[in-house]
Each structure stands twice: as C-alpha cells, then as structure tokens.
Design a protein around this motif. Sequence first.
Motif, PDB file in Angstrom:
ATOM      1  N   GLU A 187       0.823  -1.210   0.000  1.00 21.74           N
ATOM      2  CA  GLU A 187       0.000   0.000   0.000  1.00 21.74           C
ATOM      3  C   GLU A 187       0.856   1.259   0.000  1.00 21.74           C
ATOM      4  OE1 GLU A 187      -0.456  -2.476   2.793  1.00 21.74           O
ATOM      5  OE2 GLU A 187      -1.659  -1.261   4.173  1.00 21.74           O
ATOM      6  N   THR A 188       0.293   2.308  -0.615  1.00 19.08           N
ATOM      7  CA  THR A 188       1.092   3.515  -0.809  1.00 19.08           C
ATOM      8  C   THR A 188       1.124   4.424   0.413  1.00 19.08           C
ATOM      9  OG1 THR A 188      -0.844   4.330  -1.939  1.00 19.08           O
ATOM     10  CG2 THR A 188       1.019   3.732  -3.304  1.00 19.08           C
ATOM     11  N   THR A 189       0.080   4.367   1.245  1.00 23.18           N
ATOM     12  CA  THR A 189       0.174   5.133   2.482  1.00 23.18           C
ATOM     13  C   THR A 189      -0.037   4.154   3.619  1.00 23.18           C
ATOM     14  OG1 THR A 189      -2.166   5.621   2.218  1.00 23.18           O
ATOM     15  CG2 THR A 189      -0.630   7.394   1.737  1.00 23.18           C
ATOM     16  N   THR A 190       0.809   4.237   4.588  1.00 24.41           N
ATOM     17  CA  THR A 190       0.654   3.297   5.690  1.00 24.41           C
ATOM     18  C   THR A 190       1.226   3.862   6.966  1.00 24.41           C
ATOM     19  OG1 THR A 190       0.819   0.974   6.286  1.00 24.41           O
ATOM     20  CG2 THR A 190       2.802   2.001   5.396  1.00 24.41           C
ATOM     21  N   PHE A 191       1.006   3.148   8.041  1.00 23.53           N
ATOM     22  CA  PHE A 191       1.506   3.551   9.339  1.00 23.53           C
ATOM     23  C   PHE A 191       2.117   2.299   9.953  1.00 23.53           C
ATOM     24  CE2 PHE A 191       0.939   4.689  13.847  1.00 23.53           C
ATOM     25  CZ  PHE A 191       1.606   5.906  13.821  1.00 23.53           C
ATOM     26  N   ILE A 192       3.421   2.268  10.027  1.00 25.24           N
ATOM     27  CA  ILE A 192       4.123   1.018  10.308  1.00 25.24           C
ATOM     28  C   ILE A 192       3.741   0.348  11.635  1.00 25.24           C
ATOM     29  CG2 ILE A 192       6.426   0.030  10.673  1.00 25.24           C
ATOM     30  CD1 ILE A 192       7.197   2.003   8.310  1.00 25.24           C
ATOM     31  N   PRO A 193       3.678   1.076  12.766  1.00 29.91           N
ATOM     32  CA  PRO A 193       3.314   0.371  14.000  1.00 29.91           C
ATOM     33  C   PRO A 193       1.967  -0.356  13.895  1.00 29.91           C
ATOM     34  CG  PRO A 193       4.184   2.514  14.524  1.00 29.91           C
ATOM     35  CD  PRO A 193       4.040   2.485  13.034  1.00 29.91           C
ATOM     36  N   ALA A 194       0.988   0.266  13.213  1.00 25.81           N
ATOM     37  CA  ALA A 194      -0.326  -0.385  13.077  1.00 25.81           C
ATOM     38  C   ALA A 194      -0.236  -1.577  12.138  1.00 25.81           C
ATOM     39  CB  ALA A 194      -1.354   0.619  12.578  1.00 25.81           C
ATOM     40  N   LEU A 195       0.522  -1.408  11.055  1.00 29.20           N
ATOM     41  CA  LEU A 195       0.696  -2.505  10.097  1.00 29.20           C
ATOM     42  C   LEU A 195       1.370  -3.690  10.771  1.00 29.20           C
ATOM     43  CD1 LEU A 195       0.291  -3.167   7.105  1.00 29.20           C
ATOM     44  CD2 LEU A 195       2.565  -2.249   6.661  1.00 29.20           C
ATOM     45  N   ALA A 196       2.393  -3.409  11.552  1.00 33.11           N
ATOM     46  CA  ALA A 196       3.122  -4.475  12.244  1.00 33.11           C
ATOM     47  C   ALA A 196       2.199  -5.190  13.219  1.00 33.11           C
ATOM     48  CB  ALA A 196       4.322  -3.897  12.976  1.00 33.11           C
ATOM     49  N   GLN A 197       1.334  -4.415  13.866  1.00 36.93           N
ATOM     50  CA  GLN A 197       0.430  -5.004  14.844  1.00 36.93           C
ATOM     51  C   GLN A 197      -0.478  -6.048  14.194  1.00 36.93           C
ATOM     52  OE1 GLN A 197       1.182  -4.226  17.728  1.00 36.93           O
ATOM     53  NE2 GLN A 197      -0.491  -4.769  19.092  1.00 36.93           N
ATOM     54  N   THR A 198      -0.852  -5.836  12.922  1.00 39.53           N
ATOM     55  CA  THR A 198      -1.718  -6.810  12.261  1.00 39.53           C
ATOM     56  C   THR A 198      -0.992  -8.135  12.020  1.00 39.53           C
ATOM     57  OG1 THR A 198      -1.165  -5.982  10.064  1.00 39.53           O
ATOM     58  CG2 THR A 198      -3.101  -5.029  11.093  1.00 39.53           C
ATOM     59  N   PHE A 199       0.328  -8.108  12.009  1.00 42.25           N
ATOM     60  CA  PHE A 199       1.084  -9.349  11.777  1.00 42.25           C
ATOM     61  C   PHE A 199       1.638  -9.941  13.064  1.00 42.25           C
ATOM     62  CE2 PHE A 199       1.808  -7.092   7.653  1.00 42.25           C
ATOM     63  CZ  PHE A 199       1.005  -7.927   6.906  1.00 42.25           C
ATOM     64  N   ALA A 200       1.482  -9.218  14.156  1.00 39.84           N
ATOM     65  CA  ALA A 200       2.114  -9.657  15.395  1.00 39.84           C
ATOM     66  C   ALA A 200       1.341 -10.804  16.035  1.00 39.84           C
ATOM     67  CB  ALA A 200       2.205  -8.493  16.363  1.00 39.84           C
ATOM     68  N   ALA A 201       2.065 -11.828  16.420  1.00 37.47           N
ATOM     69  CA  ALA A 201       1.418 -12.942  17.108  1.00 37.47           C
ATOM     70  C   ALA A 201       1.581 -12.785  18.614  1.00 37.47           C
ATOM     71  CB  ALA A 201       2.020 -14.255  16.633  1.00 37.47           C
ATOM     72  N   ASN A 202       2.675 -12.171  19.011  1.00 37.11           N
ATOM     73  CA  ASN A 202       2.995 -12.113  20.422  1.00 37.11           C
ATOM     74  C   ASN A 202       3.639 -10.765  20.760  1.00 37.11           C
ATOM     75  OD1 ASN A 202       3.575 -12.786  23.035  1.00 37.11           O
ATOM     76  ND2 ASN A 202       5.261 -14.179  22.527  1.00 37.11           N
ATOM     77  N   PRO A 203       2.854  -9.678  20.618  1.00 38.24           N
ATOM     78  CA  PRO A 203       3.457  -8.360  20.843  1.00 38.24           C
ATOM     79  C   PRO A 203       3.570  -8.023  22.328  1.00 38.24           C
ATOM     80  CG  PRO A 203       1.162  -8.109  20.219  1.00 38.24           C
ATOM     81  CD  PRO A 203       1.434  -9.588  20.263  1.00 38.24           C
ATOM     82  N   VAL A 204       4.444  -7.104  22.645  1.00 43.03           N
ATOM     83  CA  VAL A 204       4.602  -6.669  24.021  1.00 43.03           C
ATOM     84  C   VAL A 204       4.905  -5.171  24.003  1.00 43.03           C
ATOM     85  CG1 VAL A 204       7.086  -7.118  24.140  1.00 43.03           C
ATOM     86  CG2 VAL A 204       5.726  -7.230  26.218  1.00 43.03           C
ATOM     87  N   GLU A 205       4.586  -4.504  25.099  1.00 42.80           N
ATOM     88  CA  GLU A 205       4.916  -3.077  25.190  1.00 42.80           C
ATOM     89  C   GLU A 205       5.771  -2.842  26.415  1.00 42.80           C
ATOM     90  OE1 GLU A 205       0.996  -1.234  25.087  1.00 42.80           O
ATOM     91  OE2 GLU A 205       1.640  -0.181  23.297  1.00 42.80           O
ATOM     92  N   ILE A 206       6.825  -2.058  26.274  1.00 42.95           N
ATOM     93  CA  ILE A 206       7.641  -1.727  27.435  1.00 42.95           C
ATOM     94  C   ILE A 206       7.748  -0.209  27.547  1.00 42.95           C
ATOM     95  CG2 ILE A 206       8.974  -3.870  27.360  1.00 42.95           C
ATOM     96  CD1 ILE A 206      11.269  -2.246  26.096  1.00 42.95           C
ATOM     97  N   GLU A 207       8.110   0.242  28.718  1.00 41.87           N
ATOM     98  CA  GLU A 207       8.256   1.685  28.909  1.00 41.87           C
ATOM     99  C   GLU A 207       9.667   2.122  28.560  1.00 41.87           C
ATOM    100  OE1 GLU A 207       6.945   2.899  32.773  1.00 41.87           O
ATOM    101  OE2 GLU A 207       4.932   3.187  31.948  1.00 41.87           O
ATOM    102  N   VAL A 208       9.778   3.235  27.876  1.00 41.33           N
ATOM    103  CA  VAL A 208      11.100   3.777  27.570  1.00 41.33           C
ATOM    104  C   VAL A 208      11.126   5.258  27.903  1.00 41.33           C
ATOM    105  CG1 VAL A 208      11.695   2.156  25.718  1.00 41.33           C
ATOM    106  CG2 VAL A 208      10.419   4.228  25.177  1.00 41.33           C
ATOM    107  N   ALA A 209      12.316   5.758  28.032  1.00 44.06           N
ATOM    108  CA  ALA A 209      12.457   7.189  28.305  1.00 44.06           C
ATOM    109  C   ALA A 209      12.189   7.963  27.026  1.00 44.06           C
ATOM    110  CB  ALA A 209      13.858   7.467  28.809  1.00 44.06           C
ATOM    111  N   HIS A 210      11.876   9.220  27.183  1.00 35.58           N
ATOM    112  CA  HIS A 210      11.615  10.069  26.023  1.00 35.58           C
ATOM    113  C   HIS A 210      12.246  11.424  26.289  1.00 35.58           C
ATOM    114  CE1 HIS A 210       8.842  12.398  23.238  1.00 35.58           C
ATOM    115  NE2 HIS A 210       9.374  11.485  22.467  1.00 35.58           N
ATOM    116  N   ALA A 211      12.897  11.970  25.296  1.00 34.21           N
ATOM    117  CA  ALA A 211      13.573  13.250  25.493  1.00 34.21           C
ATOM    118  C   ALA A 211      12.911  14.311  24.633  1.00 34.21           C
ATOM    119  CB  ALA A 211      15.036  13.112  25.113  1.00 34.21           C
ATOM    120  N   GLU A 212      13.235  15.554  24.915  1.00 27.28           N
ATOM    121  CA  GLU A 212      12.777  16.613  24.034  1.00 27.28           C
ATOM    122  C   GLU A 212      13.568  16.535  22.744  1.00 27.28           C
ATOM    123  OE1 GLU A 212      12.350  20.788  25.533  1.00 27.28           O
ATOM    124  OE2 GLU A 212      12.180  19.692  27.417  1.00 27.28           O
ATOM    125  N   ARG A 213      12.969  17.034  21.665  1.00 28.87           N
ATOM    126  CA  ARG A 213      13.673  17.072  20.398  1.00 28.87           C
ATOM    127  C   ARG A 213      14.962  17.847  20.610  1.00 28.87           C
ATOM    128  NH1 ARG A 213      14.029  17.547  15.014  1.00 28.87           N
ATOM    129  NH2 ARG A 213      12.610  16.123  14.009  1.00 28.87           N
TER     130      ARG A 213
END
Length: 327
Positions: free
Chosen positions: A178-204
Amino acid sequence: MNQLEETPYISIVIPAYNEEKNLPQMMDRILPVLRGMDTPFEIIFTDDGSRDGTLRILKSFAKEIPEVRVIEFNGNFGQHMAILAAFELSRGAIVVTLDADLQNPPEEIPKLVAQIEKGHDVVGTIRMKRRDTIFRKAASRIVNITTNKMTGMQMSDYGCMLRAYSRNVVDNINRCSETTTFIPALAQTFAANPVEIEVAHAERSEGESKYSLYKLIRLNFDLMTGFSVVPLQLFALMGICTSLASMAFAIFLLVRRFVIGAEVEGVFTLFAILFFFVGIIIFGIGIVGEYVGRIYQEVRRRPRYVVRRVHGFDAAEATAAGLKVTR
Ligand code: UDP
Ligand code: MG
C-alpha cells in the motif's frame, strides 16, 4: 568491505529529514551501545529528500563506519516510506526503528532486543514522561484512541517509533504494497505475540517537529481508512438512524396537523435541522472520498518511493536489487 562482514543480527533503521544538527550526536550515542552488545549489526539511514546537510553527513558516516548504510531518496516521501525502504534492504534477525532527532534514547535498544529474544515478535514502547508540546500530545492521544477503536487492536502509544520487530514481521510488512501506511499499526496486524515496554523520552534535540497539524490530520485519516472499513459502516448506520428519526418526525407532523392544524412558524428550526443533515451528508461523502482516494492511489500503482542511490551497500547485492551504489 561489506562482503567480508558477517550477516548482521540487528538492523537499526533511522529515517532522517533535515536532521543535520542531530546526526553527529546520534552517531556518538548509538555506536557505543551497539558495539557494546557484541553482535554483528548494521545501521540503515534513509535520507528522505533533506534540503540541509543531512545527506552529506550520512555519506561521510557510510564512508567511515563499515556498519552504516545509507539510502538516498529522490524526494520527500515521508517517515513511513523511509522506514519501509530500509526494511526492504535490512538483513538483521531483529530490526529496530528509531527517530533521528534523539527523542528516542538509543541507550534503550538493548532492552528492546532482549524482549524479542524472549520470544516476542513486536516490541512497542510507551513514552514515560513524554516530552512534547501539549498540542503534539493531544494530537497523539486522538490518534491512539481512534486507532484502537477502529482497528480493534490494543496499543497504548502508536506514535513512539522506538520499536523492535522480528524478521518474520518485517518480511510480512515487506510483502505489503500500500502507498500510504503507518508502520506500528501494520506491524500489529502481523504480530502474534506483541509486548509493550516503557522507555524514556527526550525533548527534540535540535530543529523542530516535521509534523504539522495538517500532516497529523492526514495521518489520522490514513489510519482510519487504511486499516478498517468501520467509518463506512458507522456512516451507513448513521444514515439508517437519521431516516428512522425523520420518519418519526413526519408521523408527528401528520398527527399534529390533525390535532392542532398545519404548522407555519419555526421555519428556521427547519433550516437548522436541514443544515445538520446536510453536514452529515457532506461528512459522509468525505469519508467515501477518502476510500476512493486510497483506491485511486493503489490502482495507479506508482512506485511508493524513489531511491536515487545507496551508499555503503555491498555492490553486488544493491545492483541485484536494481539500485545505484556509491562506496
Ligand atoms: N522524518 C522523515 N520524513 C518526513 C518527516 C520526518 O524521515 O517527512 C523523520 C524525522 O527526521 C525523524 C522522524 O521521522 O527522524 C520523526 O519525525 P519528527 O521528530 O519530526 O516527528 P515527531 O517526533 O514530532 O513525531
Ligand atoms: Mg521527533
């Protein structure tokens, strides 16, 4: 040089658009992390048609650091296309994406890799104490809520690009066209065993966000129409409800005519009701238009992005993929 190298175990994918100020620092921080992990790796940068010195810096990285490979786009095709292009050329068993602006600390990479090694195939991240403007956060919240509702997937933070994918998921993403997509959502459709972890985030670190309000609104539409037909279904449902309501209204008017007599006043109330429905109709045409637009983009079958040339790639491999190489 690359021919003698072992196949990388980890591929790092970094899209860069006008990031000249952030890249040197990025490299200074990411290299020790990766070297410290003691396995073969590669870093694939995509220059997304930058108009500043980004490409020059990336080329010098490719020359000096054997693990760095650079994809040079012919123009600005957007963050997600930049990542997809790198996915197609990545070789690692684990692929990690992150932003070039140092908002995602490279020091978190080993944590993500560890999760994949535990058997998860997609590692998402949640930004602890997110450092962005209120406006940017509000926009993301809308994206997260609508995406979860529309796609029926559960993810708390779609926007954070510091993510890891197993080879299997990346291969499946590479099969999508597809020509327009959003990778995290696309990956989620293929994920069998996804997990989420917390990470730090900085200012730009330097420069400013490349996402304008318009781009964010577009992104939201792409998410809704790219991953589900719920908007169309909701709209049909709304149509049924309004026709039922107007039928009830007509019956009410009919009864009223017999009991009290015909009504004359309240013309503007009628206008108000009319405009409301006209609004709904226009909204509906808009939604249908979004889908038609997507279909149009797909049937045109234009290339999603154009690679001008690649730097730091193995010559034979790149030529086989039909790409021009400079070493
Ligand atoms: N980016 C890109 N092409 C674009 C816009 C952004 O490759 O058209 C890259 C950008 O260089 C950065 C990442 O995508 O590495 C995220 O962009 P940004 O930091 O502007 O987004 P935000 O942090 O506001 O979500
Ligand atoms: Mg950013």
